[in-house]
Motif scaffolding. Structure first.
Motif, mmCIF file in Angstrom:
data_model
loop_
_atom_site.group_PDB
_atom_site.id
_atom_site.type_symbol
_atom_site.label_atom_id
_atom_site.label_comp_id
_atom_site.label_asym_id
_atom_site.label_seq_id
_atom_site.Cartn_x
_atom_site.Cartn_y
_atom_site.Cartn_z
ATOM 1 N N LEU A 16 0.833 -1.197 0.000
ATOM 2 C CA LEU A 16 0.000 0.000 0.000
ATOM 3 C C LEU A 16 0.872 1.253 0.000
ATOM 4 O O LEU A 16 0.625 2.193 -0.763
ATOM 5 N N LEU A 17 1.903 1.274 0.841
ATOM 6 C CA LEU A 17 2.795 2.429 0.894
ATOM 7 C C LEU A 17 3.508 2.626 -0.437
ATOM 8 O O LEU A 17 3.662 3.765 -0.891
ATOM 9 N N LEU A 20 1.029 4.262 -2.768
ATOM 10 C CA LEU A 20 0.762 5.660 -2.432
ATOM 11 C C LEU A 20 1.951 6.580 -2.701
ATOM 12 O O LEU A 20 1.766 7.743 -3.056
ATOM 13 N N LEU A 21 3.155 6.062 -2.527
ATOM 14 C CA LEU A 21 4.333 6.924 -2.559
ATOM 15 C C LEU A 21 5.195 6.778 -3.808
ATOM 16 O O LEU A 21 6.093 7.591 -4.031
ATOM 17 N N LYS A 103 -3.153 3.462 10.899
ATOM 18 C CA LYS A 103 -3.431 2.438 9.888
ATOM 19 C C LYS A 103 -4.762 1.801 10.238
ATOM 20 O O LYS A 103 -5.087 1.716 11.422
ATOM 21 N N ILE A 105 -4.449 3.091 6.369
ATOM 22 C CA ILE A 105 -4.436 4.427 5.780
ATOM 23 C C ILE A 105 -5.637 4.524 4.850
ATOM 24 O O ILE A 105 -5.664 3.885 3.796
ATOM 25 N N ASP A 107 -7.088 7.713 4.161
ATOM 26 C CA ASP A 107 -6.956 8.982 3.454
ATOM 27 C C ASP A 107 -5.473 9.222 3.209
ATOM 28 O O ASP A 107 -4.741 9.606 4.125
ATOM 29 N N GLU A 108 -5.038 8.978 1.977
ATOM 30 C CA GLU A 108 -3.609 9.094 1.669
ATOM 31 C C GLU A 108 -3.088 10.512 1.904
ATOM 32 O O GLU A 108 -1.906 10.707 2.150
ATOM 33 N N ASN A 109 -3.962 11.516 1.874
ATOM 34 C CA ASN A 109 -3.516 12.894 2.071
ATOM 35 C C ASN A 109 -2.978 13.135 3.480
ATOM 36 O O ASN A 109 -2.133 14.000 3.678
ATOM 37 N N LEU A 111 -1.135 10.994 5.200
ATOM 38 C CA LEU A 111 0.258 10.549 5.127
ATOM 39 C C LEU A 111 1.092 11.502 4.273
ATOM 40 O O LEU A 111 2.182 11.914 4.673
ATOM 41 N N LEU A 112 0.596 11.853 3.105
ATOM 42 C CA LEU A 112 1.350 12.721 2.199
ATOM 43 C C LEU A 112 1.625 14.086 2.806
ATOM 44 O O LEU A 112 2.737 14.604 2.692
#
Length: 121
Positions: A16-17, A20-21, A103, A105, A107-109, A111-112
């Protein structure tokens, strides 16, 4: 491209990370605390995403070992955790984490934006 170390024992969470990244950061992954500490010592990243519930050596212990090393002491570290009860955020920030992301996660925002804040300092 900024380098981010991920210390996470769960393969699904690492995937997942990555999703997202990818394309935003150069990721290096470690499956446990000792491996992560060794990797960070040999090639310090710009930031660390650190799971709290690691087998053997938990994320709080990993963080304390990172913080004891002068050249790594100011390394931005984000707690990644399923521990989301009242008081957990304050407890992990008090332990020395720079940010706290729960976790799973959803809402990825979250983390970002946490990563962005730390990397712009």
């Amino acid at each position: 491209m900024k380098r981010v170390a991920v210390i996470e024992d769960n393969a699904d969470n690492r995937l997942l990370l990555q999703a997202l990244l990818d394309g935003r950061y150069d990721l290096t992954e470690y499956e446990n605390g000792p491996e992560g500490i060794q990797g960070i010592r040999s090639a310090p990243p710009d930031a660390v995403l650190l799971d709290i519930s690691l087998p053997g050596m938990d994320g709080v212990e990993v963080l304390s070992r990172i913080r004891r090393e002068p050249r790594l002491a100011k390394l931005p570290v984000i707690a990644l955790t399923a521990h989301a009860m009242a008081g957990d955020r304050d407890r992990y920030l008090a332990a020395g984490f720079d940010e706290y992301v729960t976790k799973p996660i959803v809402d990825e925002n979250v983390l970002l934006s946490a990563l962005q804040r730390l990397l712009e300092k």
